[in-house]
Design an enzyme around this catalytic site. Structure first.
Site, short mmCIF file in Angstrom:
data_model
loop_
_atom_site.label_atom_id
_atom_site.label_comp_id
_atom_site.label_asym_id
_atom_site.label_seq_id
_atom_site.Cartn_x
_atom_site.Cartn_y
_atom_site.Cartn_z
N GLU A 211 17.68 -3.57 1.18
CA GLU A 211 17.84 -3.34 2.61
C GLU A 211 17.02 -4.35 3.43
O GLU A 211 17.49 -4.86 4.46
CB GLU A 211 17.44 -1.90 2.95
CG GLU A 211 18.38 -0.83 2.42
CD GLU A 211 18.29 -0.63 0.92
OE1 GLU A 211 19.25 -0.10 0.34
OE2 GLU A 211 17.24 -0.98 0.32
N ASN B 73 1.32 3.66 2.02
CA ASN B 73 2.02 3.98 3.27
C ASN B 73 2.64 2.78 3.95
O ASN B 73 3.21 2.90 5.02
CB ASN B 73 1.04 4.67 4.24
CG ASN B 73 0.56 6.01 3.73
OD1 ASN B 73 1.37 6.86 3.36
ND2 ASN B 73 -0.75 6.19 3.68
N GLY C 258 4.93 -0.09 2.53
CA GLY C 258 5.71 -0.87 1.58
C GLY C 258 6.42 -1.97 2.33
O GLY C 258 5.92 -3.09 2.49
N GLU D 145 9.42 -6.90 -4.32
CA GLU D 145 9.39 -8.09 -3.45
C GLU D 145 10.42 -8.01 -2.33
O GLU D 145 11.06 -9.00 -1.97
CB GLU D 145 9.54 -9.37 -4.28
CG GLU D 145 8.36 -9.55 -5.22
CD GLU D 145 8.25 -10.96 -5.78
OE1 GLU D 145 8.59 -11.91 -5.06
OE2 GLU D 145 7.79 -11.09 -6.93
N ILE E 189 30.46 0.18 -21.63
CA ILE E 189 31.17 -0.48 -22.72
C ILE E 189 30.66 0.00 -24.07
O ILE E 189 31.43 0.23 -25.01
CB ILE E 189 31.03 -2.02 -22.59
CG1 ILE E 189 31.88 -2.51 -21.40
CG2 ILE E 189 31.45 -2.73 -23.88
CD1 ILE E 189 31.66 -3.97 -21.06
N GLU F 78 0.85 -1.19 0.00
CA GLU F 78 0.00 0.00 0.00
C GLU F 78 0.88 1.24 0.00
O GLU F 78 2.10 1.16 0.23
CB GLU F 78 -0.92 -0.01 1.22
CG GLU F 78 -1.86 -1.20 1.26
CD GLU F 78 -2.73 -1.23 2.50
OE1 GLU F 78 -2.73 -0.23 3.27
OE2 GLU F 78 -3.42 -2.25 2.71
N ARG G 44 33.27 -3.74 -32.06
CA ARG G 44 33.62 -2.32 -32.05
C ARG G 44 35.14 -2.13 -32.09
O ARG G 44 35.85 -2.67 -31.25
CB ARG G 44 33.04 -1.68 -30.79
CG ARG G 44 33.48 -0.25 -30.52
CD ARG G 44 32.86 0.74 -31.48
NE ARG G 44 33.05 2.11 -31.00
CZ ARG G 44 32.83 3.18 -31.73
NH1 ARG G 44 32.41 3.06 -32.99
NH2 ARG G 44 33.01 4.39 -31.22
#
Length: 379
Positions: free
Chosen positions: A367, A129, A131, A363, A337, A127, A268
């Site tokens: 942290e 507020n 998480g 998900e 690169i 929601e 390249r």
């Protein structure tokens, strides 16, 4: 632990790779630019058995394990992270929750339709507020006779607008208590259940992310999964499997960025030789290859434990944390690169770069994974 790919795993990977090359790759940037959610692609993957990889055959699924599931997600994500994300969310969250905690009647009613993608699945925990603080959710379910009345809004929901059926976790007790949430199955079209804002995202733009709104949404008690108050515990178990999914998604993105970089570095030329000959480039490729191999081993370990019904909370968190961070690092190096070309939409690495960041957030943030890992380590 034996991580050698079986013939079945190789077949699933080959099927997913062929499908992605033929039916996804030609449209990747078109879908990304328009933010189109290509529902027809998921219907086609359902016909191949990729939308019910873990669902037993008795419920219309493919009846396979986590190695096959991981392989499928990786091959799709190597081409398009958005499609890989939606594939993962459908399989591991909505479908996975019903498979793990639904009763027999619920499984027989919903799993065959989810496995074939007749129904597209959504899963509502987050929601605005709440998480990481999911236990403090505000969406409520109040018992009224043999029915429940749902009120509140879920946000950041994959398939929140298009999903045909959603597993929704609602507060049924006091905030912040251990047993304050319960899980329900809600079908699209139920009065009081609607879609809200669709998010305009940095990456994963072809994977639909939207609000789900419940306004006096009335559902029978038969739509409840498990005991009253068991929803949060169920969700944490579901997220163990879901984190393996996001780890596989991350690995697919990293592999896609690495393979594009490897090819480009050999094609390249600067100063009359391939840029792969320069140590600054070759060392980046060496780091990429090593980090991808390490992430893959962590994912394989988690898949093995999950397949064998062993505790996997710490290992799934490790795999998700490391693989998602590596996806960001590898895709960042890939842009470097490619140089100026890497910053344009004419080459694939800028999309890998944009898509990768979501993997460190969805998900459970990196942290939160560290909290899970450290808590398990300190037990």
């Amino acid at each position: 632990m034996n991580f050698q790919q079986t013939e079945l795993t190789q077949q699933v990977a080959h099927t997913a790779k062929d499908f992605a090359q033929q039916h996804i790759k030609p449209y990747v940037m078109e879908w990304d630019e328009s933010q189109e959610f290509p529902l027809q692609i998921f219907k086609a993957m359902g016909a191949l058995g990729l939308m019910g990889v873990l669902v037993p055959e008795q419920y219309g699924g493919s009846g396979m394990g986590y190695f096959e599931y991981s392989a499928a997600i990786q091959e799709v994500a190597k081409v398009c992270g958005s499609i890989g994300l939606s594939l993962a969310a459908h399989n591991s969250l909505c479908t996975g929750h019903i498979l793990a905690f639904g009763n027999e009647e619920q499984k027989r009613k919903y799993l065959p339709k989810l496995a074939s993608c007749e129904y597209l699945g959504a899963w509502g925990l987050t929601e605005a507020n709440t998480g990481s603080d999911a236990g403090n959710m505000r969406t409520t379910a109040v018992k009224d006779g043999d029915h429940w009345v749902l009120n509140g809004t879920k946000c950041w929901i994959t398939h929140g607008k298009t999903g045909d059926v959603a597993v929704v976790v609602c507060r049924t007790g006091e905030p912040r208590t251990r047993d304050n949430c319960t899980a329900f199955i809600v079908e699209r079209g139920t009065p009081g259940f609607s879609a809200g804002k669709k998010e305009n995202k940095l990456g994963m733009r072809a994977s639909e992310t939207a609000e789900m709104i419940f306004d006096n949404c009335r559902i029978p008690d038969t739509q409840r999964m498990g005991e009253i108050g068991s929803g949060f515990k169920q969700s944490m178990k579901v997220l163990d499997g879901g984190r393996i999914s996001i780890a596989a998604l991350s690995l697919g993105i990293a592999k896609g960025a690495y393979e594009a970089s490897l090819q480009y570095a050999q094609e390249r030329h600067q100063f009359d030789q391939p840029i792969a000959n320069f140590q600054g480039i070759s060392f980046k490729l060496a780091d990429m290859a090593t980090e991808i191999a390490a992430a893959e081993l962590l994912i394989n370990q988690a898949c093995y434990l999950k397949n064998n019904g062993l505790p996997v909370t710490k290992e799934a968190a490790m795999a998700k944390y490391y693989a998602s961070e590596i996806a960001v690092k590898v895709s960042t190096d890939a842009v470097q690169i490619f140089g100026g070309y890497g910053y344009t939409k004419d080459f694939p690495v800028e999309k890998f770069y944009r898509d990768s960041k979501l993997c460190t957030i969805g998900e459970g943030t990196s942290e939160i994974q560290k909290i899970v890992i450290s808590r398990e380590a300190l037990r």
